[in-house]
Design an enzyme around this catalytic site. Structure first.
Site, mmCIF file in Angstrom:
data_model
loop_
_atom_site.group_PDB
_atom_site.id
_atom_site.type_symbol
_atom_site.label_atom_id
_atom_site.label_comp_id
_atom_site.label_asym_id
_atom_site.label_seq_id
_atom_site.Cartn_x
_atom_site.Cartn_y
_atom_site.Cartn_z
ATOM 1 N N GLU A 54 0.815 -1.230 0.000
ATOM 2 C CA GLU A 54 0.000 0.000 0.000
ATOM 3 C C GLU A 54 0.843 1.272 0.000
ATOM 4 O O GLU A 54 1.691 1.472 0.877
ATOM 5 C CB GLU A 54 -0.945 0.008 1.204
ATOM 6 C CG GLU A 54 -1.875 1.210 1.218
ATOM 7 C CD GLU A 54 -3.018 1.084 2.208
ATOM 8 O OE1 GLU A 54 -3.724 2.077 2.433
ATOM 9 O OE2 GLU A 54 -3.200 -0.019 2.774
ATOM 10 N N LYS B 25 -8.536 -1.429 1.049
ATOM 11 C CA LYS B 25 -9.570 -1.786 2.020
ATOM 12 C C LYS B 25 -10.429 -2.862 1.405
ATOM 13 O O LYS B 25 -10.980 -2.689 0.313
ATOM 14 C CB LYS B 25 -10.419 -0.559 2.350
ATOM 15 C CG LYS B 25 -10.837 -0.473 3.798
ATOM 16 C CD LYS B 25 -9.648 -0.414 4.660
ATOM 17 C CE LYS B 25 -9.952 -0.110 6.102
ATOM 18 N NZ LYS B 25 -8.980 -0.772 6.954
#
Length: 406
Positions: A217, A233
């Site tokens: 990420e 997410k």
């Protein structure tokens, strides 16, 4: 070695090389691959929350003093040269990020040896060799969790109640585990950094501590005045059914879009008016044996944006805190039994005109005595407590398996 104010140390040059018998090359996440085998450490800064002050401003000043001015990120990045300063590894803990957000943490840190800010400046050129000793046998003992599955599930239930009261919209909960070890932990941490999908794979070390990262990420990337963040997410097993379930999940999509909106707002604080866009929304990508949903948010930096203001706007990352961010951080401090240590912070590389920081998910650290891991997930009103416990276990399983390899 000499002190730099009350904050840390500036080291004498440390040799890095790639020839047989030499120390391992620089392995900081996002460091230029072509340079990793020919860099010399020239300066180092360590800072802890207990030292006081502003870690974002401190990092910007320290980097400028050592040939990496990042006070105006709108300037085009200069052409990279193979002489002089290359860049610097930059690490900021979750506790330091919470401090920048105005929500200092109070939970005890499980690995207090780790600094909350580390900046390591590297120059090109190997000036000598450091002979490595014979490898030591590696043993990793049993993991001890910071909370039980029932306690984790209860924390999820309490977050859902807070959402029902309107205190928060979403809160990310993180658990911690530690295991004793014997031998040199660096090979295990380097294995971790090589896991498939690790966009920010690598290791950063200091005196008595080390951090290994396999993060996919992007917290924030800046090149030629363009800002990018890639929040992740939503998680499912990397099977055809898992992918279909993730794409069809209204709960996961709602959770994801809420964080994308938060990240848009974070970038808007430091972006030129009207330039924030979402290039990709809810794109499913693979990390090890998991599918994860990722989006890409982009903006143009506001005039005169510097590193310190960028860190204040983006740390800690919205995908590991919740929304609203400060309210979520307050709840995290009330519910999590220990601090987040090396996890859920920032780790990456900075150079003149460039910033590339990953969010320290899928991260492990050693304090010289124990190995530490962290994992969690975002909680919404539709979260099932024990499904959240299972998701955290799925995220940490590849990390623990890799660390235990001989």
């Amino acid at each position: 070695m000499r002190k730099v104010g009350p904050y840390g140390v500036e080291t004498l040059p440390q040799v890095r090389g790639t020839t047989s018998g030499s120390a391992a090359p620089v392995d900081a996440p996002a460091a230029p691959p072509a340079c990793r085998g020919a860099l010399t450490e020239r300066a180092r800064l360590h800072w802890h929350v207990r030292d006081g002050g502003d870690p974002a401003a401190l990092a910007e000043r320290f980097l400028a003093a050592h040939g990496i001015p990042l006070h105006d990120l709108t300037r085009p990045a200069p052409a990279h040269r193979d002489t002089g300063v290359c860049g610097a590894a930059l690490y900021l803990s979750a506790a330091a990020g919470a401090l920048l957000a105005g929500a200092p943490t109070t939970a005890p840190e499980p690995a207090p040896t780790l600094p909350d800010l580390a900046v390591v400046v590297y120059h090109h050129g190997v000036t000598g060799r450091s002979v490595a000793g014979a490898p030591t046998p590696w043993w990793l003992g049993p993991w001890t969790e910071s909370w039980t599955p029932a306690q984790h599930a209860d924390a999820v239930t309490r977050v859902r109640a807070a959402i029902g009261r309107g205190d928060v919209y979403q809160t990310n909960l993180v658990g911690h585990a530690a295991a004793p070890y014997a031998g040199d932990p660096l090979p295990a941490l380097r294995r971790l950094g090589r896991l498939p999908g690790a966009r920010y794979g690598g290791v950063l070390t200091g005196d008595g501590w080390a951090i290994g990262c396999a993060s996919p990420e992007t917290l924030v990337e800046v090149t030629d005045g363009q800002l990018v963040t890639r929040p992740i997410k939503g998680t499912r097993p990397a099977t055809a059914a898992g992918r279909a379930d993730l794409l069809a999940s209204a709960k996961e999509r709602a959770e994801h879009i809420m964080i994308v909106d938060l990240e848009r707002n974070d970038l808007a604080r430091v972006a030129a008016t009207g330039t924030v866009t979402v290039d990709e929304l809810f794109t499913v990508r693979r990390w090890c044996d998991l599918w994860q949903a990722e989006s890409t948010v982009r903006a143009t930096a506001a005039d005169g944006l510097g590193l310190a203001d960028l860190l204040r706007a983006t740390c800690p990352g919205g995908s590991v805190t919740g929304a609203p961010k400060r309210a979520a951080l307050t709840q995290i401090g009330d519910l999590e039994p220990v601090g987040r240590g090396a996890s859920m912070g920032a780790l990456g590389w900075v150079a003149p005109g460039r910033v590339d920081l990953g969010l320290t998910i899928r991260t492990a650290a050693t304090d010289g005595h124990r190995l530490h891991t962290w994992a969690g997930g975002g909680i919404t009103i539709d979260s099932d407590p024990y499904a959240e416990v299972a998701e955290a276990a799925a995220k940490t399983a590849p990390i623990r398996a890799t660390l235990a390899e001989h």
